[in-house]
Motif scaffolding. Sequence first.
Motif, short mmCIF file in Angstrom:
data_model
loop_
_atom_site.label_atom_id
_atom_site.label_comp_id
_atom_site.label_asym_id
_atom_site.label_seq_id
_atom_site.Cartn_x
_atom_site.Cartn_y
_atom_site.Cartn_z
N VAL A 1 6.03 37.51 44.93
CA VAL A 1 5.55 36.51 43.97
C VAL A 1 6.39 35.23 44.09
CG1 VAL A 1 5.38 35.96 41.50
CG2 VAL A 1 4.55 38.16 42.35
N LYS A 2 7.72 35.38 44.17
CA LYS A 2 8.58 34.19 44.31
C LYS A 2 8.24 33.42 45.58
CE LYS A 2 12.71 35.79 44.09
NZ LYS A 2 14.16 35.95 44.04
N GLU A 3 8.07 34.15 46.69
CA GLU A 3 7.74 33.49 47.96
C GLU A 3 6.35 32.83 47.88
OE1 GLU A 3 6.88 34.79 52.53
OE2 GLU A 3 8.50 35.81 51.49
N PHE A 4 5.38 33.54 47.31
CA PHE A 4 4.01 33.05 47.19
C PHE A 4 3.95 31.75 46.38
CE2 PHE A 4 -0.10 33.26 44.79
CZ PHE A 4 -0.95 33.03 45.86
N THR A 5 4.77 31.66 45.33
CA THR A 5 4.76 30.48 44.46
C THR A 5 5.79 29.44 44.90
OG1 THR A 5 6.33 31.47 42.90
CG2 THR A 5 3.97 31.80 42.45
N ASN A 6 6.29 29.58 46.11
CA ASN A 6 7.29 28.64 46.64
C ASN A 6 8.51 28.52 45.72
OD1 ASN A 6 5.54 27.95 48.84
ND2 ASN A 6 4.38 26.68 47.41
N GLY A 7 8.91 29.66 45.15
CA GLY A 7 10.08 29.70 44.29
C GLY A 7 9.86 29.19 42.88
N GLN A 8 8.62 28.88 42.52
CA GLN A 8 8.34 28.36 41.18
C GLN A 8 8.37 29.45 40.11
OE1 GLN A 8 5.01 25.60 40.86
NE2 GLN A 8 5.11 25.28 43.07
N CYS B 1 7.38 37.66 34.00
CA CYS B 1 8.00 36.51 34.64
C CYS B 1 7.29 35.26 34.13
CB CYS B 1 7.96 36.60 36.16
SG CYS B 1 6.34 36.37 36.90
N ILE B 2 7.87 34.13 34.43
CA ILE B 2 7.30 32.85 34.01
C ILE B 2 6.65 32.18 35.23
CG2 ILE B 2 7.76 30.58 33.01
CD1 ILE B 2 8.25 32.86 31.05
N ILE B 3 5.43 31.71 35.05
CA ILE B 3 4.71 30.98 36.09
C ILE B 3 4.45 29.57 35.57
CG2 ILE B 3 2.61 30.86 37.49
CD1 ILE B 3 4.29 33.35 38.09
N PRO B 4 5.02 28.55 36.22
CA PRO B 4 4.71 27.18 35.82
C PRO B 4 3.26 26.86 36.21
CG PRO B 4 6.75 27.26 37.09
CD PRO B 4 6.08 28.59 37.22
N THR B 5 2.48 26.38 35.24
CA THR B 5 1.08 26.02 35.49
C THR B 5 0.87 24.56 35.12
OG1 THR B 5 0.22 26.48 33.28
CG2 THR B 5 0.45 28.38 34.75
N ASP C 1 -0.63 41.59 36.19
CA ASP C 1 -1.40 40.35 36.28
C ASP C 1 -1.45 39.88 37.73
OD1 ASP C 1 -1.66 40.35 33.53
OD2 ASP C 1 -0.36 38.61 33.20
N TRP C 2 -2.49 39.18 38.07
CA TRP C 2 -2.61 38.53 39.37
C TRP C 2 -2.09 37.11 39.25
CZ3 TRP C 2 -4.16 40.70 43.92
CH2 TRP C 2 -4.73 41.98 43.84
N ILE C 3 -1.33 36.67 40.26
CA ILE C 3 -0.88 35.28 40.32
C ILE C 3 -1.80 34.61 41.34
CG2 ILE C 3 1.04 33.72 40.68
CD1 ILE C 3 1.39 35.94 38.43
N VAL C 4 -2.55 33.63 40.86
CA VAL C 4 -3.59 32.98 41.66
C VAL C 4 -3.14 31.58 42.06
CG1 VAL C 4 -5.98 32.12 41.61
CG2 VAL C 4 -5.40 34.26 40.45
N LYS C 5 -3.43 31.24 43.31
CA LYS C 5 -3.20 29.87 43.77
C LYS C 5 -4.54 29.16 43.69
CE LYS C 5 -1.29 27.25 47.63
NZ LYS C 5 -0.68 27.39 48.98
N GLY C 6 -4.62 28.14 42.83
CA GLY C 6 -5.87 27.43 42.60
C GLY C 6 -6.24 26.50 43.76
#
Length: 87
Positions: free
Chosen positions: A24-31, A47-51, A62-67
């Motif tokens: 997840v960290k790698e997928f979100t570029n560390g965000q 975890c916290i996901i900046p949106t 939960d799924w972390i989606v790249k829009g």
Amino acid sequence: MPKFRKKPVVIEAVRFTRNTWNEVKEFTNGQAHSWTTERRIGGNSTCIIPTLEGQHIANEGDWIVKGVNGEFYPCKPDIFEKTYELI
């Protein structure tokens, strides 16, 4: 009332679990940040996901989606299953 259909768009996503935190960290570029797990048997991980709308809490499963514009957001498993299919 007018009705609308979601355009067919291919997205990337990864499911958040305590075992996929590094992915997840790698997928979100560390965000993605602030991974925690409740200190009890079967405790939930979050975890916290900046949106675009601010900081959102993702719960384990939960799924972390790249829009379409490269933004990230958490999506509940039931909504994800109704909206997306593996290609």
